[in-house]
Design an enzyme around this catalytic site. Structure first.
Site, mmCIF file in Angstrom:
data_model
loop_
_atom_site.group_PDB
_atom_site.id
_atom_site.type_symbol
_atom_site.label_atom_id
_atom_site.label_comp_id
_atom_site.label_asym_id
_atom_site.label_seq_id
_atom_site.Cartn_x
_atom_site.Cartn_y
_atom_site.Cartn_z
ATOM 1 N N ASN A 202 -16.722 12.179 36.404
ATOM 2 C CA ASN A 202 -17.366 11.372 37.426
ATOM 3 C C ASN A 202 -18.836 11.188 37.062
ATOM 4 O O ASN A 202 -19.557 12.156 36.822
ATOM 5 C CB ASN A 202 -17.287 12.049 38.794
ATOM 6 N N HIS A 345 -20.328 2.475 42.866
ATOM 7 C CA HIS A 345 -21.453 1.541 43.036
ATOM 8 C C HIS A 345 -22.035 1.685 44.435
ATOM 9 O O HIS A 345 -21.300 1.788 45.414
ATOM 10 C CB HIS A 345 -20.993 0.099 42.812
ATOM 11 N N THR A 413 -14.250 3.915 42.891
ATOM 12 C CA THR A 413 -14.124 5.358 43.126
ATOM 13 C C THR A 413 -15.208 5.932 44.032
ATOM 14 O O THR A 413 -15.051 7.032 44.549
ATOM 15 C CB THR A 413 -14.136 6.101 41.778
ATOM 16 N N GLU A 414 -16.298 5.207 44.199
ATOM 17 C CA GLU A 414 -17.355 5.627 45.113
ATOM 18 C C GLU A 414 -18.069 4.390 45.630
ATOM 19 O O GLU A 414 -18.545 3.574 44.845
ATOM 20 C CB GLU A 414 -18.383 6.536 44.425
ATOM 21 N N ASN A 415 -18.153 4.261 46.942
ATOM 22 C CA ASN A 415 -18.979 3.223 47.555
ATOM 23 C C ASN A 415 -19.239 3.642 49.001
ATOM 24 O O ASN A 415 -18.306 3.939 49.739
ATOM 25 C CB ASN A 415 -18.288 1.855 47.513
#
EC number: 3.2.1.21
Length: 585
Positions: A202, A345, A413-415
């Site tokens: 990650n 993002h 995967t990340e926001n």
């Protein structure tokens, strides 16, 4: 962290960005368009995420070894308020509770990471395997599958075993490649029949830059100009080795996929009529995302990185570039080692050209890029000082990935967005707005032809936020860290996100506005419940402090005054929101 720069931006919103490495990268279709009402493709996967060190707690329980974050956070002055992840959300003891929250959200997938030192305390597989650690993840995976939730598992989310840092220098040493591969192989062996989506790392950008160059994150090394590049070089090799291990030993039996999660901000030229600004913006993205994605998809570092770092190294009198080189065999071995690409993002920057002197003493990743990062003061910034809400940058970043890397399968995967305030508000209207706008830009990108298969809201719970400790909250669920049981309370964004998931998008304006109104109504009652709990907690603290004459004044302020003020603020916020809703009706 960036200072807030007040400046006037005269900016044309339709960007034509010509990249030498991607002739088909056409931004003329991606201007600032209005909100798009529509739905996502059938089978689109909705999720939320977490990571081991940030949520599990139990830092020294059941045979777990020390991680670099255990050691780093215990050093005074490294973390805001000297917080640690020792107990965090107590996720290690709350599997059933948290899976129940995930199930209630109607999520399709849950992303979490496996703690390397919880499974292999020293990081060296031949030393010892901790079966109690295996048992914990067995239980988590089984509970997820029983609830029809797909586990998406990250193998490395920043928590390197401390022994490997002390013995070898961590990611500065190429021996990490084999140690990490042995750890990954153990995970495939024990969990691979049930886990079909794996991510090796990650945000390796953060691991390399903040861990080995700026020293803001564990292990806290400041090897300016070389440390980040060396760490990244070994991380890329480790990723490729793990992918090949899965491909040759496990894929045929387990039928899973292996990818990597890369985080990147978008970089927009300040002046699109200025070719140097356009090149600087491209350079910003290549030094961020391309640093890792280009070797994985094309076999080598971006040419612009090799050119800039090589030239500056030469001007500094160095015999070779500070950016390590891959051999021809390594290039072939690394190229194509990605079954899907995870994208994290959060925000965007305006970028302009800035020439930095090529002095060896001042060399760094930051100065190697020859650019300056700016923000528009009109951008909303409710939480972290680096995180501004700029939704249109998300669509552009996703289209960049499509054109640069052959339109790979993408999982976001990340926001998400944080809040940074003394009294956390459950009625997180700003988070609803952030999710609404960013998810909509992702939908537009899919309409552009970007191959996005899933979205992961960051994060499921409030948690330990690295060097910021518990001062920032990203969670859909509020966690009361003052309470030893770490109870969870739903924020308004939980209800809104549930509606997006159940509708698989945004059906029409009236319905979406109704979701928001109902979410705020429900959170008002949650606020009152939280206020009642805080009153009870404050009363208990008063009784404890009465019996402790040695209690300091500062502890009195922290334990009693702050919670009391927060309780009053929560109650007043709930009353005010109900008043506004009645006026609207």
């Amino acid at each position: 962290m960036l200072p807030r720069c007040a400046f006037s931006v005269c900016h044309v919103f339709v960007l034509v960005l010509c990249l030498s490495s991607a002739e088909d990268f056409d931004w003329t279709k991606n201007g600032h368009s209005s909100f798009y009402y529509g739905t996502f493709p059938a089978g689109f996967s909705w999720g939320a995420g977490s990571s081991a060190y940030q949520t599990e707690g139990a830092w020294d329980k059941d045979g777990k070894g020390l991680s670099i974050w255990d050691v780093f956070s215990h050093k005074k002055g490294k973390i805001q308020q000297n917080d640690t992840g020792d107990s965090s959300c107590e996720g290690y003891h709350k599997i059933k509770d948290d899976v129940s929250l995930i199930k209630d959200l109607k999520l399709n997938h849950y992303r979490f990471s496996i703690s390397w030192p919880r499974l292999i305390p020293t990081g060296i597989k031949s030393d010892h395997i901790n079966e109690k650690g295996i048992q914990y993840y067995d239980e988590l995976i089984d509970h997820l599958l029983e609830s029809k939730i797909t586990p998406i598992v990250t193998l490395y989310h920043s928590d390197l075993p401390q022994v490997l840092q002390e013995k070898y220098g961590g990611w500065q040493n190429v021996s990490m490649v084999n140690h990490f591969n042995e750890f990954a192989n153990l995970c495939f062996e024990r969990f691979g029949k049930r886990v079909k989506y794996w991510m090796t790392f990650n945000n390796p950008w953060s691991v390399a830059v903040e861990g080995y160059e700026t020293g803001e994150h564990a292990p806290g090394l400041r090897l300016r100009g070389t440390g980040a590049y060396r760490a990244a070089h070994h991380i890329i090799k480790a990723h490729a080795k793990v992918w090949h291990t899965y491909d040759t030993q496990w894929r045929g039996k387990q039928k899973g996929l292996v990818g990597i999660s890369l985080s990147a901000d978008w970089g927009e030229p300040v002046d699109i009529s200025n070719q140097k600004d356009i090149e600087a913006a491209e350079r910003y993205v290549q030094f961020y995302l391309g640093w890792f994605a280009t070797p994985i998809f094309h076999g080598d570092y971006p040419q612009v990185m090799k050119d800039f770092i090589g030239r500056k190294s030469n001007q500094q009198g160095l015999g070779t570039s500070r950016l390590p080189a891959f051999s021809s065999q390594e290039k072939s071995y690394i190229k194509g080692t990605c079954d899907f690409l995870g994208i994290g993002h959060f925000t965007t920057r305006y970028i302009t050209q800035k020439n930095n002197p090529s002095v060896r003493s001042s060399s760094s990743y930051s100065t190697d890029r020859d650019l300056a990062e700016l923000v528009d003061p009109r951008w909303p910034d409710p939480g972290s000082e680096w995180l501004y809400s700029v939704p249109w940058g998300f669509r552009r970043l996703l289209n960049f990935v499509k054109s640069q890397y052959g339109n790979p399968m993408i999982y976001v995967t990340e926001n998400g967005v944080s809040e940074k305030m003394l009294c956390t508000e459950l009625c997180d209207d700003w988070r609803i707005q952030y999710f609404k706008d960013y998810i909509n830009e992702m939908l537009k990108a899919i309409k552009d032809g970007v191959n996005v298969k899933g979205y992961t809201a960051w994060s499921l719970l409030d948690k330990f936020e690295w060097d910021e400790g518990y001062s920032e909250r990203f969670g859909l669920y509020y966690v009361d860290f003052r309470n030893k049981n770490k109870p969870r309370y739903p924020k308004a964004s939980v209800q809104f996100y549930k509606r997006v998931i159940s509708s698989n998008g945004f059906p029409n304006q009236r319905e979406v506005e109704n979701w928001r109104r109902k979410a705020v109504e429900m959170c008002s009652s949650s606020n009152q419940l939280l206020a009642a709990e805080e009153q009870r907690s404050t009363a208990a603290n008063i009784l404890r402090l009465i019996h402790d004459p040695l209690t300091s004044h500062m502890e009195m302020v922290t334990e009693i005054v702050v919670p009391t003020v927060c309780t009053l603020s929560i109650l007043l916020s709930a009353v005010f929101l109900m008043f506004l809703l009645r006026r609207r009706n």
